[in-house]
Design an enzyme around this catalytic site. Structure first.
Site, mmCIF file in Angstrom:
data_model
loop_
_atom_site.group_PDB
_atom_site.id
_atom_site.type_symbol
_atom_site.label_atom_id
_atom_site.label_comp_id
_atom_site.label_asym_id
_atom_site.label_seq_id
_atom_site.Cartn_x
_atom_site.Cartn_y
_atom_site.Cartn_z
ATOM 1 N N LYS A 90 0.813 -1.224 0.000
ATOM 2 C CA LYS A 90 0.000 0.000 0.000
ATOM 3 C C LYS A 90 0.844 1.271 0.000
ATOM 4 O O LYS A 90 2.017 1.269 0.347
ATOM 5 C CB LYS A 90 -0.981 -0.033 1.169
ATOM 6 C CG LYS A 90 -2.154 -0.961 0.825
ATOM 7 C CD LYS A 90 -3.343 -0.806 1.704
ATOM 8 C CE LYS A 90 -4.454 -1.711 1.151
ATOM 9 N NZ LYS A 90 -5.472 -1.983 2.140
ATOM 10 N N ARG A 112 -3.776 -10.001 4.862
ATOM 11 C CA ARG A 112 -4.161 -10.052 3.447
ATOM 12 C C ARG A 112 -2.943 -9.589 2.646
ATOM 13 O O ARG A 112 -2.562 -8.425 2.738
ATOM 14 C CB ARG A 112 -5.368 -9.136 3.237
ATOM 15 C CG ARG A 112 -5.895 -9.093 1.820
ATOM 16 C CD ARG A 112 -7.029 -8.074 1.707
ATOM 17 N NE ARG A 112 -7.573 -8.040 0.374
ATOM 18 C CZ ARG A 112 -7.052 -7.333 -0.627
ATOM 19 N NH1 ARG A 112 -5.978 -6.609 -0.427
ATOM 20 N NH2 ARG A 112 -7.617 -7.365 -1.814
HETATM 21 N N1 HH2 Z 1 -7.471 -3.596 0.585
HETATM 22 C C1 HH2 Z 1 -7.731 -3.625 -0.743
HETATM 23 C C2 HH2 Z 1 -8.825 -4.373 -1.219
HETATM 24 N N2 HH2 Z 1 -9.588 -5.091 -0.384
HETATM 25 N N3 HH2 Z 1 -10.098 -5.839 1.800
HETATM 26 C C3 HH2 Z 1 -9.837 -5.837 3.107
HETATM 27 N N4 HH2 Z 1 -10.586 -6.553 3.961
HETATM 28 N N5 HH2 Z 1 -8.810 -5.106 3.640
HETATM 29 C C4 HH2 Z 1 -7.996 -4.349 2.850
HETATM 30 O O1 HH2 Z 1 -7.079 -3.680 3.380
HETATM 31 C C5 HH2 Z 1 -8.242 -4.326 1.443
HETATM 32 C C6 HH2 Z 1 -9.324 -5.098 0.947
HETATM 33 C C7 HH2 Z 1 -6.876 -2.851 -1.677
HETATM 34 O O2 HH2 Z 1 -5.802 -3.607 -2.150
HETATM 35 P P1 HH2 Z 1 -5.756 -4.409 -3.547
HETATM 36 O O3 HH2 Z 1 -6.796 -5.456 -3.624
HETATM 37 O O4 HH2 Z 1 -4.381 -4.909 -3.742
HETATM 38 O O5 HH2 Z 1 -5.987 -3.292 -4.667
HETATM 39 P P2 HH2 Z 1 -7.257 -2.831 -5.468
HETATM 40 O O6 HH2 Z 1 -8.302 -2.395 -4.520
HETATM 41 O O7 HH2 Z 1 -6.705 -1.688 -6.298
HETATM 42 O O8 HH2 Z 1 -7.739 -3.980 -6.307
#
Ligand code: HH2
Length: 275
Positions: free
Chosen positions: A219, A253
């Site tokens: 992040k 995660r």
């Molecule tokens: N962060 C992201 C997406 N989903 N769900 C939970 N429970 N907690 C988190 O911190 C979280 C989440 C964002 O990360 P990522 O999936 O890598 O990116 P994107 O939202 O751009 O797909």
């Protein structure tokens, strides 16, 4: 135990949730796994590397991301769920949309991971009878605008109070406490300072009586501290996962399962536990 459909996850040791984003625009792996076969292969690899569950997302929630409709999200997520239906670990679906939750559960999803904490109308009613596990996450605002000057008087107290309210609402709708995980939502309407304050005080959130799930992997807070782009945040992500566990997280995660697993094995050994 975290009850997730037909699975029971023992979080007396920290659990690894491996991320598979079936999106063109996720901030760190956007476009890499939009093809369902690639997404499935990546999920299988993460399971081999030691993922305890897999989180499949069909809509990016990064700051400024464009929303997608339910039909498009389902087109991305359902083929992946279908192919992985015999996986030996629970499959989570990262969605805020009740239509997607319903179809995903019918296709075998065992966890609903909702960055909107099941606040959408009907979300609780759809998930409650299913037996699926849930992750309720705190977000201030909505993804398009959430990083515009977020403000809190006391970020830890405000996040804790929100999570308590959403947990109570979930339980009132029939979702048993054992099905619930809670997430402070790192980067969702929070500055670097807010994120660090929350990380230091995860223990206060754990007092709510549900396992704490933490997503810090790759992040921008890690980028702000190290000066590195998303593709070069592996070391920072592993360090953050380790610190999260030391501060009370039970589920991390992560995009990089193998490296995080090694780090957690060292922590377990130092603490005198088996990995
Ligand atoms: N962060 C992201 C997406 N989903 N769900 C939970 N429970 N907690 C988190 O911190 C979280 C989440 C964002 O990360 P990522 O999936 O890598 O990116 P994107 O939202 O751009 O797909």
């Amino acid at each position: 135990m975290w009850q997730c459909g037909r699975f029971r996850l023992d979080y007396s040791r920290p659990l690894l949730m491996g991320v598979v984003n079936v999106t063109p625009d996720s901030f760190s792996d956007g476009g890499r796994f939009l093809d369902p076969q690639r997404a499935v292969a990546h999920a299988r690899r993460l399971i081999e590397e030691g993922a305890d569950l897999i989180d499949i997302g069909g809509e990016s929630t990064r700051p400024g991301a464009q929303a997608v409709d339910a039909a498009e999200e389902l087109r991305r997520v359902l083929p992946v769920l279908h192919e992985l239906r015999d996986a030996l670990v629970p499959l989570a679906v990262d969605t805020t949309k009740p239509e997607v939750m319903e179809a995903a559960i019918a296709e075998g999803a065992s966890v609903i991971n909702d960055v909107n904490a099941l606040k959408s109308p009907c979300a609780l009613d759809i998930v409650a009878p299913s037996g699926a596990g849930v992750c309720l996450m705190h977000m201030r605002g909505e993804p398009r605008t959430m990083q515009v000057a977020p403000h809190y008087d006391d970020v830890v107290a405000e996040v804790r109070d929100f999570l308590r309210r959403q947990m109570d609402a979930a339980m009132a709708s029939g979702i048993g406490r054992g099905r619930i995980a809670l997430d402070p939502g790192f980067g969702f309407g929070k500055t670097v300072g807010h994120n660090l304050e929350l990380l230091r005080n995860l223990g206060q959130l754990a007092e709510l009586g549900a396992p704490i799930l933490v997503g810090l992997s790759r992040k921008s807070t890690l980028g702000a501290i190290t000066g590195r782009p998303a593709t070069e945040r592996l070391a920072a992500s592993v360090a953050a996962a380790l610190l999260a566990v030391q501060h009370g997280a039970r589920i991390v995660r992560v995009h990089d399962v193998a490296a995080t697993r090694d780090a957690l094995a060292i922590l377990a050994a130092v603490q005198g536990n088996r990995a």
